[in-house]
Write an enzyme that holds these catalytic residues in place. Structure first.
Site, short mmCIF file in Angstrom:
data_model
loop_
_atom_site.label_atom_id
_atom_site.label_comp_id
_atom_site.label_asym_id
_atom_site.label_seq_id
_atom_site.Cartn_x
_atom_site.Cartn_y
_atom_site.Cartn_z
N ASP A 198 52.25 53.65 69.62
CA ASP A 198 53.34 54.38 68.97
C ASP A 198 54.45 54.72 69.96
O ASP A 198 55.64 54.69 69.59
CB ASP A 198 52.80 55.66 68.32
CG ASP A 198 51.92 55.37 67.12
OD1 ASP A 198 52.00 54.24 66.59
OD2 ASP A 198 51.16 56.27 66.71
N GLU A 203 35.77 25.99 53.05
CA GLU A 203 36.48 27.24 53.32
C GLU A 203 36.22 28.24 52.21
O GLU A 203 35.87 27.86 51.09
CB GLU A 203 38.00 27.00 53.40
CG GLU A 203 38.41 25.90 54.34
CD GLU A 203 39.87 25.50 54.13
OE1 GLU A 203 40.62 26.27 53.49
OE2 GLU A 203 40.25 24.41 54.58
N LYS A 221 37.39 30.69 49.25
CA LYS A 221 38.49 30.73 48.29
C LYS A 221 38.86 32.19 48.06
O LYS A 221 38.18 32.92 47.36
CB LYS A 221 38.09 30.07 46.97
CG LYS A 221 39.24 29.97 45.97
CD LYS A 221 38.81 29.25 44.70
CE LYS A 221 39.97 29.08 43.74
NZ LYS A 221 40.54 30.37 43.32
N ASP A 228 40.89 35.44 46.74
CA ASP A 228 41.44 35.77 45.42
C ASP A 228 42.65 36.69 45.59
O ASP A 228 42.55 37.91 45.48
CB ASP A 228 40.36 36.44 44.57
CG ASP A 228 40.74 36.50 43.10
OD1 ASP A 228 41.67 35.77 42.71
OD2 ASP A 228 40.11 37.28 42.36
N ARG A 255 54.10 31.17 45.34
CA ARG A 255 53.82 29.90 44.67
C ARG A 255 54.75 29.68 43.49
O ARG A 255 55.22 28.57 43.25
CB ARG A 255 52.37 29.87 44.20
CG ARG A 255 52.00 28.55 43.53
CD ARG A 255 50.57 28.55 43.01
NE ARG A 255 50.23 27.24 42.47
CZ ARG A 255 50.52 26.85 41.22
NH1 ARG A 255 51.15 27.66 40.41
NH2 ARG A 255 50.19 25.64 40.81
N TYR A 296 45.45 28.90 55.33
CA TYR A 296 44.44 27.85 55.16
C TYR A 296 44.97 26.42 55.03
O TYR A 296 44.21 25.51 54.80
CB TYR A 296 43.56 28.15 53.94
CG TYR A 296 44.31 28.44 52.66
CD1 TYR A 296 45.14 27.50 52.05
CD2 TYR A 296 44.20 29.69 52.04
CE1 TYR A 296 45.82 27.77 50.88
CE2 TYR A 296 44.87 29.97 50.86
CZ TYR A 296 45.68 29.00 50.29
OH TYR A 296 46.35 29.27 49.13
N LYS A 314 33.77 27.60 41.96
CA LYS A 314 33.85 29.02 41.61
C LYS A 314 32.45 29.62 41.53
O LYS A 314 31.55 29.05 40.91
CB LYS A 314 34.56 29.18 40.26
CG LYS A 314 35.96 28.58 40.19
CD LYS A 314 36.94 29.31 41.09
CE LYS A 314 37.36 30.64 40.54
NZ LYS A 314 38.26 30.54 39.39
N CYS A 334 44.16 55.84 14.58
CA CYS A 334 44.75 55.57 15.89
C CYS A 334 44.54 56.77 16.82
O CYS A 334 44.87 57.91 16.44
CB CYS A 334 46.25 55.28 15.74
SG CYS A 334 47.11 55.08 17.32
N CYS A 382 48.34 58.31 17.56
CA CYS A 382 49.22 58.91 16.56
C CYS A 382 48.50 59.33 15.28
O CYS A 382 49.12 59.92 14.38
CB CYS A 382 50.37 57.96 16.22
SG CYS A 382 49.84 56.46 15.35
N CYS A 413 46.91 49.58 14.71
CA CYS A 413 47.64 50.74 14.24
C CYS A 413 48.95 50.21 13.64
O CYS A 413 49.76 49.61 14.36
CB CYS A 413 47.94 51.71 15.38
SG CYS A 413 49.11 53.01 14.91
N CYS A 442 54.25 54.96 17.12
CA CYS A 442 53.08 55.09 18.00
C CYS A 442 53.53 54.88 19.45
O CYS A 442 53.99 53.79 19.81
CB CYS A 442 52.04 54.05 17.61
SG CYS A 442 50.48 54.20 18.50
#
Length: 667
Positions: free
Chosen positions: A35, A111, A113, A115, A134, A223, A310, A404, A407, A422, A428
């Protein structure tokens, strides 16, 4: 040592300490010393503005100035990977690679993957010059200022041997610990929670306030390296070189040469990933040789030399505490299970979706039941089963509400639908706010100076009750005698600018039930004015390409509601585009009327998105797969052999770029 030399020295040292702390996790100095060095550099830079550098370590804190993102076209398209969920498909891919290389030996780089949010970083002369999301794979948002705040991404490279200019791709992530803390803070502030770290990272990186991004402590793993002068032919070896230049490369990367070794990697990380500090949802397999990658090439959507495996969704058992009910933008009521906290896929889960009344009944769900919860690719975890053996005797079944929760209006269930709704769409609160959020969204009116939190605030303050009220808002309304006149002016200017948004997006922005972006385009281009659309009957609507009876009846219902008619009338009076512009009308034709067209390959004269727009403007319909109903395939270079084979089998015509442009009179 003069000030300039000291500034350069401090920058070098702080870059090195950043790298050791955030990438290597091996700091060599304490926080106080770091710092003090940073404070000294800030003072020297303030004294010498002529030596400003966007890649200085002092720029890591970001700025609270809002900047609109500009769209940038990728030099190399960012394609998605084909997915597989079982070892049999992995074996099929491995065999296909072997056949594609005609039996030539090959290695595979395995490698993790991650998320998160895909990012492409460009370096020139060892310095970060651009960071692009992307986007749609062809172009993305320039988020360079925000990425500069992410401490593990080097602003200036270390070592030697890096190309003069290259691109490196990776994933921006929010660590589990940061995600949990952020959601705890949002819950305490009664703000909507982020669904998962991926959404949180994406929302953070796309914030137009880089100081906020800096405070969220995002992480990143890189990657893939691209460029004309890479160190070598090996993907794995190039990433190891990138590691030496200061990039954060996964330690869980391994180069293998047999299918058995790939399975070993999969089995190891299926369990070991649970202890990682960031979210992963699988592994990626890539042919290691860049020469062999080029030989294998691409399909229309993904490279043949890579595949994503996956992981199966994780499952845990916990107790149901209660069921609450949420109301969405369309009025659909969704039941949500509130459960005792359970650790699942790296995060503590307390809620899970129950979909609808039929789903609850299919589970035979009772109050206090012990339930099995899964979380895979889903945004919200879901209950997949009940441990009926552990049920308390005399427990009551979970019952769906009939009014609902927001409301009090009696709920309705339309014929053929699973959800309850609803019907009070004009009174609402969640529906009102949801429609406004849809109206201001990027693909609709694109009023990016507003967001969900702002909409909620304006609604609570009584400034807006429907989308038309936005155009009555003034700077003084927003500021209210406070100190945010600058941001208030930006909001009002954004609302004013939206009056130039094309008619087809106005139709989408209205939020007519079942009318998505594509249907809105079709309706706008067919009827050309809001009056013609509003007065259209069932037969006229269903005559439009792609518009079925469900959408047609929804359009009729919308324009028969006096409240909606008044809103449209007000929007017209404020100056929104209620008809196709002359330029749009001039660019339209019917040369492709009634034709279903598949696009495949790489093009030289227009991008794929531009060709899709040309097809729609000339009355054609874009379809994703080849069938006997396909009129023809618009084919560029490197059309996938599978598509070519299927076209030949079905007798579907292949049309090149020049022939296609001639068909619509643009050659």
């Amino acid at each position: 040592m003069d000030d300039k030399e000291r500034i350069l020295q401090l920058r070098r040292q702080l870059h090195e300490h950043n790298y050791r702390y955030y990438v290597l996790n091996r700091p060599t100095i304490g926080d106080m010393e770091f710092d003090m060095m940073m404070h000294e550099l800030q003072e020297l830079e303030a004294r010498h503005p002529e030596l400003a550098d966007p890649n200085s370590p002092t720029q890591r804190v970001g700025s609270d100035l809002n900047k609109e993102f500009r769209q940038v076209e990728h030099r190399y398209p960012m394609l998605s990977l084909a997915n597989t969920y079982n070892e049999h498909d992995v074996a099929d891919w491995y065999d296909a690679v072997s056949r594609g290389l005609e039996g030539e030996p090959f290695e595979v780089c395995c490698e993790m993957k991650y998320d998160g949010l895909s990012i492409s970083l460009t370096y020139r002369d060892g310095r970060l010059v651009q960071a692009v999301t992307r986007g749609d794979g062809v172009r993305g948002d320039d988020v360079t200022d925000n990425v500069r705040t992410i401490r593990c991404i080097p602003l200036v490279l270390t070592g030697e041997g890096y190309p003069r200019e290259f691109e490196i791709r990776g994933e921006i992530l929010m660590p589990w610990s940061v995600f949990e803390q952020l959601n705890a803070e949002r819950e305490a502030a009664e703000e909507p929670l982020f669904a998962n770290p991926r959404n949180a990272a994406s929302g953070t990186l796309k914030s137009q306030n880089s100081a906020l991004v800096a405070g969220r402590r995002l992480d990143a793993y890189l990657y893939y390296l691209l460029g004309d002068e890479l160190p070598g032919d090996g993907h794995y070896e190039n990433l190891e070189a990138a590691r030496r230049w200061g990039f954060k490369i996964s330690e869980g990367m391994r180069k293998v040469s047999t299918l058995a070794e790939i399975y070993d990697f999969i089995n190891h990380w299926d369990e070991a990933r649970k202890s990682l500090p960031v979210a992963t949802d699988g592994i990626v397999l890539k042919v290691n040789s860049l020469r062999q990658q080029r030989a294998l090439g691409y399909t229309a959507k993904s490279p043949r030399w890579a595949i994503a495996y996956k992981f199966k969704a994780e499952r845990e058992r916990t107790r149901l505490v209660s069921v609450s009910f949420q109301v969405g933008r369309t009025g659909a009521v969704t039941p949500v299970a509130n459960m005792e906290p359970v650790l699942l896929a790296g995060t503590t889960v307390r809620r899970a979706t129950l979909n609808n009344e039929d789903f609850i009944r299919s589970l035979d769900l009772h109050e206090g039941d012990y339930v099995y919860v899964e979380k895979g690719g889903e945004i919200i975890p879901k209950i997949v089963g009940v441990d009926t053996a552990a049920r308390t005797a005399g427990a009551d079944p979970v019952r769906f509400i009939d009014r609902c929760p927001e409301c009090g209006t009696p709920l309705v269930r339309y014929e053929g639908e699973a959800a309850h709704y609803c019907p009070n769409d004009t009174g609402c609160p969640p529906q009102i706010k949801g429609r406004i959020e849809h109206f201001i969204s990027r693909k609709a009116m694109n009023i990016d100076s507003l967001g969900p939190e702002t909409v909620d605030e304006y609604f609570r303050r009584g400034l807006i009750h429907n989308v038309a009220d936005l155009y009555d808002i003034t700077v003084s309304d927003i500021n209210g005698g406070g100190n945010r006149e600058k941001s208030a002016r930006r909001v009002v200017q954004g609302i004013e600018a939206s009056k130039q948004v094309p008619f087809e997006r106005v139709v989408f922005a209205l939020g007519i039930r079942f009318v998505g972006e594509t249907a809105a385009k079709q309706l706008a281009r067919h009827f050309k004015t809001i009056d013609a659309l509003a007065s259209a009957g069932l037969q006229q609507l269903t005559d439009v390409n792609g518009i079925g009876e469900v959408i047609a009846r929804s359009v009729i219902t919308y324009f028969h509601d006096p409240a909606n008619v008044e809103i449209v009338s007000r929007l017209r009076a404020y100056g929104l585009q209620m008809a196709l512009g002359e330029e749009q009308m001039a660019g339209m034709g019917d040369a492709l009327q009634g034709l279903s067209i598949v696009i495949s390959g790489v093009f030289s004269r227009h991008s794929r998105d531009e060709y899709k727009a040309l097809i729609e403007r000339n009355g054609g319909k874009n379809v994703g797969s080849i069938s006997s109903k396909t009129s023809f395939i618009l084919a560029g270079d490197n059309m996938g052999p599978a598509k070519l084979q299927k076209a030949e089998k079905l007798g579907v015509r292949i049309v090149g770029e020049d022939e296609f442009l001639g068909m619509i009179g643009e050659n």
